[in-house]
Design a protein around this motif. Structure first.
Motif, PDB file in Angstrom:
ATOM      1  N   ARG A   1       0.672  -1.101  -0.067  1.00  0.00           N
ATOM      2  CA  ARG A   1       0.162  -0.108  -0.082  1.00  0.00           C
ATOM      3  C   ARG A   1       0.950   1.336   0.121  1.00  0.00           C
ATOM      4  O   ARG A   1       1.975   1.219   0.532  1.00  0.00           O
ATOM      5  N   SER A   2       0.460   2.227  -0.719  1.00  0.00           N
ATOM      6  CA  SER A   2       1.133   3.789  -0.764  1.00  0.00           C
ATOM      7  C   SER A   2       0.923   4.309   0.698  1.00  0.00           C
ATOM      8  O   SER A   2       1.667   5.293   1.146  1.00  0.00           O
ATOM      9  N   HIS A   3      -0.122   4.249   1.271  1.00  0.00           N
ATOM     10  CA  HIS A   3      -0.666   4.903   2.309  1.00  0.00           C
ATOM     11  C   HIS A   3      -1.329   4.069   3.361  1.00  0.00           C
ATOM     12  O   HIS A   3      -2.251   3.076   2.917  1.00  0.00           O
ATOM     13  N   SER A   4      -0.943   4.029   4.661  1.00  0.00           N
ATOM     14  CA  SER A   4      -1.657   3.394   6.027  1.00  0.00           C
ATOM     15  C   SER A   4      -1.951   4.282   6.896  1.00  0.00           C
ATOM     16  O   SER A   4      -1.108   5.411   7.044  1.00  0.00           O
ATOM     17  N   ASP A   5      -2.972   4.041   7.580  1.00  0.00           N
ATOM     18  CA  ASP A   5      -3.246   5.023   8.813  1.00  0.00           C
ATOM     19  C   ASP A   5      -1.884   4.928   9.753  1.00  0.00           C
ATOM     20  O   ASP A   5      -1.282   5.918   9.950  1.00  0.00           O
ATOM     21  N   VAL A   6      -1.389   3.751   9.995  1.00  0.00           N
ATOM     22  CA  VAL A   6      -0.425   3.564  10.828  1.00  0.00           C
ATOM     23  C   VAL A   6       0.665   2.735  10.286  1.00  0.00           C
ATOM     24  O   VAL A   6       0.371   1.432   9.717  1.00  0.00           O
ATOM     25  N   VAL A   7       1.979   2.842  10.411  1.00  0.00           N
ATOM     26  CA  VAL A   7       3.190   2.025  10.061  1.00  0.00           C
ATOM     27  C   VAL A   7       3.865   1.518  11.383  1.00  0.00           C
ATOM     28  O   VAL A   7       4.092   2.448  12.224  1.00  0.00           O
ATOM     29  N   VAL A   8       3.571   0.131  11.513  1.00  0.00           N
ATOM     30  CA  VAL A   8       4.437  -0.394  12.651  1.00  0.00           C
ATOM     31  C   VAL A   8       5.818  -0.944  12.132  1.00  0.00           C
ATOM     32  O   VAL A   8       5.719  -1.725  11.212  1.00  0.00           O
ATOM     33  N   ILE A   9       6.891  -0.387  12.688  1.00  0.00           N
ATOM     34  CA  ILE A   9       8.264  -0.949  12.277  1.00  0.00           C
ATOM     35  C   ILE A   9       8.616  -1.945  13.267  1.00  0.00           C
ATOM     36  O   ILE A   9       8.701  -1.658  14.625  1.00  0.00           O
ATOM     37  N   GLY A  10       8.728  -3.391  12.757  1.00  0.00           N
ATOM     38  CA  GLY A  10       9.132  -4.540  13.873  1.00  0.00           C
ATOM     39  C   GLY A  10       8.064  -5.394  13.852  1.00  0.00           C
ATOM     40  O   GLY A  10       7.012  -5.375  14.120  1.00  0.00           O
TER      41      GLY A  10
ATOM     42  N   SER B   1       1.082  -7.440  18.286  1.00  0.00           N
ATOM     43  CA  SER B   1       0.216  -6.956  19.135  1.00  0.00           C
ATOM     44  C   SER B   1      -0.267  -5.753  18.777  1.00  0.00           C
ATOM     45  O   SER B   1      -1.581  -5.478  18.721  1.00  0.00           O
ATOM     46  N   ILE B   2       0.586  -4.765  18.723  1.00  0.00           N
ATOM     47  CA  ILE B   2       0.047  -3.437  18.567  1.00  0.00           C
ATOM     48  C   ILE B   2      -0.788  -3.441  17.014  1.00  0.00           C
ATOM     49  O   ILE B   2      -1.795  -2.662  17.194  1.00  0.00           O
ATOM     50  N   ALA B   3      -0.072  -4.064  16.025  1.00  0.00           N
ATOM     51  CA  ALA B   3      -0.803  -3.978  14.830  1.00  0.00           C
ATOM     52  C   ALA B   3      -2.164  -4.731  15.018  1.00  0.00           C
ATOM     53  O   ALA B   3      -3.314  -4.291  14.086  1.00  0.00           O
ATOM     54  N   TYR B   4      -2.290  -5.732  15.562  1.00  0.00           N
ATOM     55  CA  TYR B   4      -3.531  -6.539  15.778  1.00  0.00           C
ATOM     56  C   TYR B   4      -4.467  -5.530  16.548  1.00  0.00           C
ATOM     57  O   TYR B   4      -5.684  -5.593  16.105  1.00  0.00           O
ATOM     58  N   ARG B   5      -4.273  -4.961  17.270  1.00  0.00           N
ATOM     59  CA  ARG B   5      -5.283  -3.989  18.251  1.00  0.00           C
ATOM     60  C   ARG B   5      -5.824  -2.965  17.288  1.00  0.00           C
ATOM     61  O   ARG B   5      -6.802  -2.670  17.250  1.00  0.00           O
ATOM     62  N   LEU B   6      -4.777  -2.243  16.448  1.00  0.00           N
ATOM     63  CA  LEU B   6      -4.954  -1.264  15.725  1.00  0.00           C
ATOM     64  C   LEU B   6      -6.068  -1.588  14.563  1.00  0.00           C
ATOM     65  O   LEU B   6      -6.973  -0.836  14.264  1.00  0.00           O
ATOM     66  N   ALA B   7      -5.513  -2.806  13.961  1.00  0.00           N
ATOM     67  CA  ALA B   7      -6.643  -3.537  13.007  1.00  0.00           C
ATOM     68  C   ALA B   7      -7.808  -3.710  13.510  1.00  0.00           C
ATOM     69  O   ALA B   7      -8.759  -3.580  12.596  1.00  0.00           O
ATOM     70  N   SER B   8      -7.746  -4.234  14.636  1.00  0.00           N
ATOM     71  CA  SER B   8      -9.107  -4.721  15.141  1.00  0.00           C
ATOM     72  C   SER B   8     -10.180  -3.538  15.547  1.00  0.00           C
ATOM     73  O   SER B   8     -11.150  -3.637  15.474  1.00  0.00           O
ATOM     74  N   GLU B   9      -9.620  -2.117  15.488  1.00  0.00           N
ATOM     75  CA  GLU B   9     -10.248  -1.088  15.773  1.00  0.00           C
ATOM     76  C   GLU B   9     -10.366  -0.175  14.534  1.00  0.00           C
ATOM     77  O   GLU B   9     -11.013   0.844  14.627  1.00  0.00           O
ATOM     78  N   GLY B  10     -10.079  -0.695  13.520  1.00  0.00           N
ATOM     79  CA  GLY B  10     -10.444  -0.206  12.197  1.00  0.00           C
ATOM     80  C   GLY B  10      -9.499   0.538  11.516  1.00  0.00           C
ATOM     81  O   GLY B  10      -9.585   1.332  10.418  1.00  0.00           O
TER      82      GLY B  10
ATOM     83  N   VAL C   1       2.734  -3.377   8.775  1.00  0.00           N
ATOM     84  CA  VAL C   1       3.821  -3.735   9.739  1.00  0.00           C
ATOM     85  C   VAL C   1       5.227  -4.022   8.605  1.00  0.00           C
ATOM     86  O   VAL C   1       5.058  -4.726   7.866  1.00  0.00           O
ATOM     87  N   ILE C   2       6.221  -3.119   8.856  1.00  0.00           N
ATOM     88  CA  ILE C   2       7.446  -3.428   8.155  1.00  0.00           C
ATOM     89  C   ILE C   2       8.356  -4.451   9.101  1.00  0.00           C
ATOM     90  O   ILE C   2       8.549  -4.149  10.082  1.00  0.00           O
ATOM     91  N   GLU C   3       8.669  -5.659   8.507  1.00  0.00           N
ATOM     92  CA  GLU C   3       9.754  -6.515   9.125  1.00  0.00           C
ATOM     93  C   GLU C   3      10.900  -6.775   8.110  1.00  0.00           C
ATOM     94  O   GLU C   3      10.333  -7.316   6.867  1.00  0.00           O
ATOM     95  N   ARG C   4      12.042  -6.676   8.600  1.00  0.00           N
ATOM     96  CA  ARG C   4      13.215  -6.785   7.664  1.00  0.00           C
ATOM     97  C   ARG C   4      13.608  -8.369   7.564  1.00  0.00           C
ATOM     98  O   ARG C   4      14.166  -8.799   6.500  1.00  0.00           O
ATOM     99  N   ASP C   5      13.314  -8.979   8.529  1.00  0.00           N
ATOM    100  CA  ASP C   5      13.570 -10.496   8.304  1.00  0.00           C
ATOM    101  C   ASP C   5      12.437 -11.280   8.279  1.00  0.00           C
ATOM    102  O   ASP C   5      11.757 -11.104   7.293  1.00  0.00           O
ATOM    103  N   SER C   6      12.059 -12.204   9.033  1.00  0.00           N
ATOM    104  CA  SER C   6      10.599 -12.807   8.915  1.00  0.00           C
ATOM    105  C   SER C   6       9.925 -12.697  10.343  1.00  0.00           C
ATOM    106  O   SER C   6      10.603 -12.438  11.366  1.00  0.00           O
ATOM    107  N   ILE C   7       8.586 -12.878  10.234  1.00  0.00           N
ATOM    108  CA  ILE C   7       7.826 -12.543  11.463  1.00  0.00           C
ATOM    109  C   ILE C   7       8.360 -13.434  12.670  1.00  0.00           C
ATOM    110  O   ILE C   7       8.547 -14.666  12.257  1.00  0.00           O
ATOM    111  N   GLY C   8       8.323 -12.752  13.701  1.00  0.00           N
ATOM    112  CA  GLY C   8       9.150 -13.618  15.049  1.00  0.00           C
ATOM    113  C   GLY C   8      10.272 -14.495  14.736  1.00  0.00           C
ATOM    114  O   GLY C   8      10.586 -15.467  15.599  1.00  0.00           O
TER     115      GLY C   8
END
Ligand SMILES: Cc1cc2nc3c(=O)[nH]c(=O)nc-3n(C[C@H](O)[C@H](O)[C@H](O)COP(=O)(O)OP(=O)(O)OC[C@H]3O[C@@H](n4cnc5c(N)ncnc54)[C@H](O)[C@@H]3O)c2cc1C
Length: 372
Positions: free
Chosen positions: A2-11, A18-27, A32-39
């Motif tokens: 996406r070229s625009h998101s309300d919020v970008v979470v780095i990591g 958890s932050i991304a989940y909560r924000l997405a749940s609230e609309g 989420v930018i991750e340079r390796d793989s999740i977790g």
């Protein structure tokens, strides 16, 4: 991407997830930018212990709040992602490995006894032997705490990200290299040559949080602390407790997890930088500590040894809140050895700040401002 998101979470560790989940749940729309793989760092290799009773510090009440939030959080994340987080409720026994520790542990029992949701009892050595005959007979007693939680921290992190994705969040694979501002307001994040426009940025870079100092003009005093765990063949019949003790001068957990293996955890080493090579020194030390608590471990072959890094602050407390002097920039890091436990409460506190500008979660003591 996406070229625009309300919020970008780095990591894409457990905190960013958890932050991304909560924000997405609230609309909110979230990337989420991750340079390796999740977790793929500490969040994927932690012991997976949720025990809010084991820390008497400023963070104690957030630990308890987060533990209570986990009950619902884990159920929802598991259902929405389809990932088995391998959640097991089990009793914890804090062992007194010498007579000298008895008085301290009795004081601990009195402290833990104040938490009405945890039943705790003093056990004499013979009572511990009766519950688990494989514990060393050279012990002086212990504190039993019922109903702590063990889980698989990699599955939790993955499940949280998948659940966030099912609510519209996007994962961008790459390295964040800077924050773009208009005056002092964040309007985007750079990933090398490309950029994602946004209205808010959350910094959740774990042990690499120091990198973000350059992006926000404030020192983020996070250093990596190396932690190693050894997994050995499981016991048959399986251990039904999480055992912990201070042995040979260091903390040690012995627990049989849902993967069938017995985990001996963990070392804490400062000053090793970002080195995550498993060491023979850690293997020897963890084996000796484990065998002091459970002598039969001597005959259990090593299956896996892992090393990763806790993000730690100079005062040992996390950093949770807004970045002073910048509008629309938030930070969550420095969770040390309890980031898996703290993930739900941090997710909610940061999501509240981003979406409403305020939170009823008491995080004022954990601001980045305290290091200025
Ligand atoms: C041995 C050990 C055992 C532990 N056991 C427990 C336990 O039992 N219970 C518990 O509650 N906690 C435990 N912890 C602590 C817990 O693992 C951490 O506090 C937690 O995982 C930190 O999460 P995080 O998301 O902040 O960091 P991380 O998991 O390190 O994630 C940060 C992510 O940010 C990414 N990143 C960094 N820089 C950039 C960039 N510029 N661009 C894009 N991505 C970037 C990294 O690749 C990484 O994936 C343990 C830790 C260790 C080391």
């Amino acid at each position: 991407m996406r070229s625009h998101s309300d919020v970008v979470v780095i990591g894409g560790g457990v905190i960013g997830a958890s932050i991304a989940y909560r924000l997405a749940s609230e609309g909110s729309s979230v990337t989420v930018i991750e340079r390796d793989s999740i977790g793929s760092h500490a969040s994927g290799f932690a012991l997976g212990l949720l025990n809010p009773t084991n820390e008497a510090s400023k963070i104690e009440s957030l630990n308890h709040k987060s533990f209570r939030m986990h009950e619902d959080f884990l159920e929802r994340i598991q259902e929405e992602s389809g990932v088995d987080i391998q959640v097991r409720k089990m009793p914890h026994i804090e062992l007194a490995l010498s007579e000298d520790e008895v008085a301290d542990l009795e004081a601990e029992l009195a402290r833990i006894g104040k938490f009405s949701n945890f039943k705790s009892t003093w056990l004499q050595p013979d009572e511990i032997q009766k519950l688990e005959p494989r514990v060393s007979n050279e012990i002086s007693g212990g504190v039993l705490v019922e109903d702590i939680i063990m889980l698989d921290s990699y599955n939790l992190t993955l499940a949280t990200v998948l659940a966030a994705e099912s609510r519209g969040a996007e994962i961008a694979q790459g390295t964040a290299t800077g924050v773009i501002y208009e005056k002092d307001r964040a309007v985007g994040v750079m990933m090398g040559q490309s950029r994602i426009a946004c209205d808010a940025v959350v910094l959740a870079l774990g042990p690499w949080s120091g990198t973000s100092s350059l992006w926000i003009d404030i020192d983020v005093p996070i250093v990596p602390q190396k932690g190693e765990i050894v997994r050995v063949e499981g016991f048959d019949p399986p251990l039904g407790f999480h055992f912990h003790g201070i042995t040979l001068g260091s903390s040690c957990s012995v627990v049989q997890k849902a993967d069938g293996m017995t985990w001996i955890a963990a070392t804490s080493e400062d000053g090793t930088g970002f080195d995550t090579t498993p060491s023979s020194r850690a293997l020897e030390s963890l084996s000796a500590r484990g065998m002091r608590m459970m002598p039969e471990l001597e005959s259990h072959d090593v299956v896996l040894q892992t090393a990763c890094m806790r993000p730690v602050t100079p005062d040992g407390e996390p950093i949770i809140g807004r970045v002073p002097g910048k509008r629309g920039v938030f930070i969550a890091t420095g969770t040390g050895g309890t980031g898996v436990l703290l993930a739900p409460v941090i997710g909610r506190a940061i999501a509240d700040l981003v979406t409403t500008g305020d939170t009823d979660i008491e995080i004022s003591e954990f601001s980045l401002e305290r290091f200025r």
